[in-house]
Every structure is written in C-alpha cells, then in structure tokens.
Scaffold this motif. Sequence first.
Motif, PDB file in Angstrom:
ATOM      1  N   SER A  42      17.865  66.633  17.618  1.00 26.31           N
ATOM      2  CA  SER A  42      19.029  67.385  17.127  1.00 26.31           C
ATOM      3  C   SER A  42      20.201  66.460  16.849  1.00 26.31           C
ATOM      4  CB  SER A  42      19.439  68.449  18.147  1.00 26.31           C
ATOM      5  OG  SER A  42      18.426  69.425  18.284  1.00 26.31           O
ATOM      6  N   GLN A  43      20.344  65.439  17.665  1.00 26.65           N
ATOM      7  CA  GLN A  43      21.421  64.481  17.460  1.00 26.65           C
ATOM      8  C   GLN A  43      21.231  63.739  16.135  1.00 26.65           C
ATOM      9  OE1 GLN A  43      22.060  62.220  21.025  1.00 26.65           O
ATOM     10  NE2 GLN A  43      23.821  61.114  20.239  1.00 26.65           N
ATOM     11  N   VAL A  44      20.006  63.327  15.870  1.00 28.46           N
ATOM     12  CA  VAL A  44      19.704  62.646  14.605  1.00 28.46           C
ATOM     13  C   VAL A  44      19.891  63.597  13.431  1.00 28.46           C
ATOM     14  CG1 VAL A  44      17.863  61.577  13.254  1.00 28.46           C
ATOM     15  CG2 VAL A  44      18.134  60.984  15.672  1.00 28.46           C
ATOM     16  N   ALA A  45      19.428  64.835  13.578  1.00 31.56           N
ATOM     17  CA  ALA A  45      19.563  65.816  12.498  1.00 31.56           C
ATOM     18  C   ALA A  45      21.031  66.071  12.171  1.00 31.56           C
ATOM     19  CB  ALA A  45      18.873  67.124  12.894  1.00 31.56           C
ATOM     20  N   ALA A  46      21.868  66.151  13.201  1.00 34.47           N
ATOM     21  CA  ALA A  46      23.302  66.364  12.981  1.00 34.47           C
ATOM     22  C   ALA A  46      23.918  65.169  12.270  1.00 34.47           C
ATOM     23  CB  ALA A  46      24.001  66.602  14.318  1.00 34.47           C
ATOM     24  N   SER A  47      23.498  63.983  12.663  1.00 32.53           N
ATOM     25  CA  SER A  47      24.001  62.767  12.026  1.00 32.53           C
ATOM     26  C   SER A  47      23.676  62.759  10.541  1.00 32.53           C
ATOM     27  CB  SER A  47      23.389  61.539  12.722  1.00 32.53           C
ATOM     28  OG  SER A  47      23.665  60.365  12.011  1.00 32.53           O
ATOM     29  N   GLU A  48      22.440  63.101  10.211  1.00 29.17           N
ATOM     30  CA  GLU A  48      22.014  63.088   8.805  1.00 29.17           C
ATOM     31  C   GLU A  48      22.643  64.218   8.008  1.00 29.17           C
ATOM     32  OE1 GLU A  48      17.799  63.232   9.250  1.00 29.17           O
ATOM     33  OE2 GLU A  48      17.612  61.074   9.696  1.00 29.17           O
ATOM     34  N   ARG A  49      22.744  65.386   8.604  1.00 26.86           N
ATOM     35  CA  ARG A  49      23.266  66.551   7.881  1.00 26.86           C
ATOM     36  C   ARG A  49      24.748  66.394   7.544  1.00 26.86           C
ATOM     37  NH1 ARG A  49      22.273  72.809   9.550  1.00 26.86           N
ATOM     38  NH2 ARG A  49      20.148  72.055   9.170  1.00 26.86           N
TER      39      ARG A  49
ATOM     40  N   SER B 130      27.877  59.041  12.187  1.00 26.95           N
ATOM     41  CA  SER B 130      27.104  58.096  12.983  1.00 26.95           C
ATOM     42  C   SER B 130      26.566  58.801  14.228  1.00 26.95           C
ATOM     43  CB  SER B 130      27.973  56.905  13.405  1.00 26.95           C
ATOM     44  OG  SER B 130      28.963  57.330  14.337  1.00 26.95           O
ATOM     45  N   ILE B 131      25.567  58.207  14.838  1.00 27.40           N
ATOM     46  CA  ILE B 131      25.039  58.741  16.099  1.00 27.40           C
ATOM     47  C   ILE B 131      26.140  58.767  17.151  1.00 27.40           C
ATOM     48  CG2 ILE B 131      23.457  58.259  18.007  1.00 27.40           C
ATOM     49  CD1 ILE B 131      22.041  59.432  15.635  1.00 27.40           C
ATOM     50  N   ALA B 132      26.988  57.752  17.151  1.00 28.80           N
ATOM     51  CA  ALA B 132      28.086  57.700  18.117  1.00 28.80           C
ATOM     52  C   ALA B 132      29.056  58.867  17.914  1.00 28.80           C
ATOM     53  CB  ALA B 132      28.827  56.377  18.009  1.00 28.80           C
ATOM     54  N   GLU B 133      29.362  59.193  16.670  1.00 31.74           N
ATOM     55  CA  GLU B 133      30.285  60.305  16.400  1.00 31.74           C
ATOM     56  C   GLU B 133      29.684  61.629  16.860  1.00 31.74           C
ATOM     57  OE1 GLU B 133      32.790  58.886  12.483  1.00 31.74           O
ATOM     58  OE2 GLU B 133      30.657  59.351  12.231  1.00 31.74           O
ATOM     59  N   VAL B 134      28.388  61.786  16.671  1.00 27.04           N
ATOM     60  CA  VAL B 134      27.732  63.005  17.135  1.00 27.04           C
ATOM     61  C   VAL B 134      27.719  63.052  18.662  1.00 27.04           C
ATOM     62  CG1 VAL B 134      25.579  64.319  17.147  1.00 27.04           C
ATOM     63  CG2 VAL B 134      26.322  63.161  15.055  1.00 27.04           C
ATOM     64  N   GLU B 135      27.437  61.920  19.290  1.00 33.98           N
ATOM     65  CA  GLU B 135      27.422  61.879  20.754  1.00 33.98           C
ATOM     66  C   GLU B 135      28.787  62.237  21.331  1.00 33.98           C
ATOM     67  OE1 GLU B 135      26.128  58.578  24.028  1.00 33.98           O
ATOM     68  OE2 GLU B 135      24.648  59.526  22.742  1.00 33.98           O
TER      69      GLU B 135
ATOM     70  N   ALA C  18      22.295  42.485  20.013  1.00 30.30           N
ATOM     71  CA  ALA C  18      22.755  43.561  19.135  1.00 30.30           C
ATOM     72  C   ALA C  18      21.580  44.379  18.610  1.00 30.30           C
ATOM     73  CB  ALA C  18      23.562  42.980  17.978  1.00 30.30           C
ATOM     74  N   ASN C  19      20.522  43.704  18.204  1.00 25.87           N
ATOM     75  CA  ASN C  19      19.345  44.410  17.698  1.00 25.87           C
ATOM     76  C   ASN C  19      18.680  45.233  18.792  1.00 25.87           C
ATOM     77  OD1 ASN C  19      19.652  43.352  15.116  1.00 25.87           O
ATOM     78  ND2 ASN C  19      18.374  41.572  15.548  1.00 25.87           N
ATOM     79  N   ARG C  20      18.591  44.667  19.971  1.00 27.27           N
ATOM     80  CA  ARG C  20      17.960  45.364  21.090  1.00 27.27           C
ATOM     81  C   ARG C  20      18.736  46.626  21.464  1.00 27.27           C
ATOM     82  NH1 ARG C  20      13.529  46.735  24.056  1.00 27.27           N
ATOM     83  NH2 ARG C  20      14.082  47.107  26.224  1.00 27.27           N
ATOM     84  N   ILE C  21      20.038  46.508  21.588  1.00 26.28           N
ATOM     85  CA  ILE C  21      20.851  47.654  22.006  1.00 26.28           C
ATOM     86  C   ILE C  21      20.844  48.740  20.938  1.00 26.28           C
ATOM     87  CG2 ILE C  21      23.165  48.412  22.649  1.00 26.28           C
ATOM     88  CD1 ILE C  21      21.482  46.603  24.709  1.00 26.28           C
ATOM     89  N   THR C  22      20.899  48.358  19.674  1.00 25.61           N
ATOM     90  CA  THR C  22      20.809  49.342  18.594  1.00 25.61           C
ATOM     91  C   THR C  22      19.492  50.098  18.657  1.00 25.61           C
ATOM     92  OG1 THR C  22      22.247  48.053  17.154  1.00 25.61           O
ATOM     93  CG2 THR C  22      20.806  49.643  16.084  1.00 25.61           C
ATOM     94  N   ASP C  23      18.439  49.405  19.057  1.00 26.79           N
ATOM     95  CA  ASP C  23      17.112  50.022  19.141  1.00 26.79           C
ATOM     96  C   ASP C  23      17.015  51.004  20.298  1.00 26.79           C
ATOM     97  OD1 ASP C  23      14.362  50.280  18.302  1.00 26.79           O
ATOM     98  OD2 ASP C  23      13.799  49.063  20.020  1.00 26.79           O
ATOM     99  N   ILE C  24      17.567  50.650  21.460  1.00 29.70           N
ATOM    100  CA  ILE C  24      17.388  51.511  22.633  1.00 29.70           C
ATOM    101  C   ILE C  24      18.438  52.615  22.735  1.00 29.70           C
ATOM    102  CG2 ILE C  24      16.192  49.725  23.937  1.00 29.70           C
ATOM    103  CD1 ILE C  24      18.723  49.334  25.560  1.00 29.70           C
ATOM    104  N   ASN C  25      19.644  52.380  22.212  1.00 27.49           N
ATOM    105  CA  ASN C  25      20.667  53.425  22.237  1.00 27.49           C
ATOM    106  C   ASN C  25      21.615  53.259  21.051  1.00 27.49           C
ATOM    107  OD1 ASN C  25      22.490  55.430  22.764  1.00 27.49           O
ATOM    108  ND2 ASN C  25      22.894  54.847  24.883  1.00 27.49           N
ATOM    109  N   PRO C  26      21.291  53.871  19.926  1.00 26.17           N
ATOM    110  CA  PRO C  26      22.107  53.722  18.718  1.00 26.17           C
ATOM    111  C   PRO C  26      23.527  54.276  18.842  1.00 26.17           C
ATOM    112  CG  PRO C  26      19.923  54.575  18.193  1.00 26.17           C
ATOM    113  CD  PRO C  26      20.067  54.645  19.683  1.00 26.17           C
ATOM    114  N   ALA C  27      23.807  55.035  19.893  1.00 27.32           N
ATOM    115  CA  ALA C  27      25.165  55.537  20.079  1.00 27.32           C
ATOM    116  C   ALA C  27      26.109  54.464  20.603  1.00 27.32           C
ATOM    117  CB  ALA C  27      25.161  56.728  21.049  1.00 27.32           C
ATOM    118  N   VAL C  28      25.553  53.364  21.088  1.00 28.58           N
ATOM    119  CA  VAL C  28      26.366  52.281  21.638  1.00 28.58           C
ATOM    120  C   VAL C  28      26.780  51.319  20.538  1.00 28.58           C
ATOM    121  CG1 VAL C  28      26.350  50.298  23.205  1.00 28.58           C
ATOM    122  CG2 VAL C  28      25.289  52.451  23.914  1.00 28.58           C
TER     123      VAL C  28
END
Length: 272
Positions: free
Chosen positions: A21-28, A32-37, A127-137
């Motif tokens: 749902s978080q991803v769907a809200a981001s796309e719709r 960003s994932i952070a803004e949705v979070e 940076a790549n690792r953190i984006t992969d495990i938690n894109p809201a960060v």
Amino acid sequence: MADLIHFLKASVQGDLVSWASQVAASERYGLSIAEVEKAILELGLLPARYQRNRNMISTRQQLRLFQSHAVVIGCGGLGGYVLEQLARLGVGKITAIDPDTFEEHNLNRQLLSSPRLLGHAKVDVAANRITDINPAVNLIPVRAAFGAENGAELVAGADVVVDAVDNVPARLALANICGKSGIPLVHGAIAGWYGHVATQYPGDTTLQKIYSRFQDSSGVESELGNPSFTPGVAASFQVAEACKVLIDEGDSLRHRKLHLNLLDMEVVEVPF
C-alpha cells in the motif's frame, strides 16, 4: 493530501499500512516513499515493516525516529552494522561519512563488504544498501575523512552522532566538536574479543577520560585485530543507545563505559 489520507485510511489493516500500500500510494500520488511514510505516521498509523517495534517503541516515537537525523562517522566494522540497524529501526535521515574504499582485509567482518565490491567507496555501497532495505530512509553519503578542520560542518544538524572511527585522535576531535555543537555522541570501539560503548552528552568529558593515557593513535585494534562477531555486538549496543537518545527513553550510558569481554563473556560497567 486529502486524497492520500483517504487512500491510506482505506488501506489500513488495524493500524498497519502494508508495504504494498505504501508503494501504491507513492506511485499513485507521485510521492517519495519517505513522504508517504511521514503521512502514515502523522495519521497515527504504522508502516507494517515496523510492527515488531511497537511493543517497545510507540507510533509517536516511531514518527520521532523518522524525523531524526543521525550522523555515522565510519562505514567499516562498526559503521556498517550501525547503518543497517539505524535504517531498519526507521531513522529517517542518516549521514554516512568515510573516505575509504573496501579492501580485502575488510571481508572478514565488515557487513557492507563483499568480493565484488572491493575498490568501491564505502559510503556509496552504504547508500545502495540502505536504499535497498528501507527506501524511506534518506542516506547521505559523504566521502571524506573526519577531522578537527571539517568536523563541525560534517555533524551540523545531527540529533545524534555515532562514533565508528578507527583512531584515537579522530575520536577525541569528534568528542570535542560534538560537545561544542551540542550534539549527543555514542562512542564505540572494538579490538579482538573486546569492545566498549559509552554515550557522551555536551559538557561531559567521558571520552577524554577514556583515552587520557593512549599514546598509539590507532589504539589496540592494530595489535589484537578484529573477528567477525565483535563489531556486530558493539554496534548493537551503540544503536540501542542512539535510539534511547532520539526517543528520550531509558537510561543511557552517560558517565559510564560498558566494557565487553566476549572471550570470558563478561560485561563490566566502569563509571567515569
């Protein structure tokens, strides 16, 4: 924003909003994932990824973590584990500072290292690792060596600084700069089977006392080395301390050092 709120409320299960749902809200809504979070947490809801935090960290405190800025000095043995755990915890902004690239001798213990990443900048891998495990960060990579000359600029705006450097002069410079900048500092050091952790608030002189007799700038790590397990243990204590600082919960290791002896499985508290 009203449409986003309606979407999130319609997606909630109990008080949890799923990753889908978080991803769907981001796309719709083009966010960003952070803004949705942020929107989820401000509604008093909880991204489902944090549901196992909830019995120890309230939703209000989870929002506080999301709004926090942690600066981690060093992305090696301690720093790799610290970065990973802060991101999984949900700290919203992390600055990672390190000048180095991964080398072969890092492979035995540094979480972010692997043979295919030899020669890559540690901060870029982080940076790549953190984006992969938690894109809201929001992880900000800074490829630079910390020192007295640039330190104040590097830690500016931090709510907490985590010390994962590998030499005594840099630790003492960091302690002095954090004190002058009014920023709590979580210190950690490791060598062989041993490690220690302490938290220093502005006005304290814990690190200056710990290292008052040290002559060798590299500390004892150069003598004792480091295995795979010591960094993870000490880093976990550091992240627990950073979490307590950020959510203002529990008793920190202020005016005391926790000495870790993994050979004899002893943990000793030393007052300072």
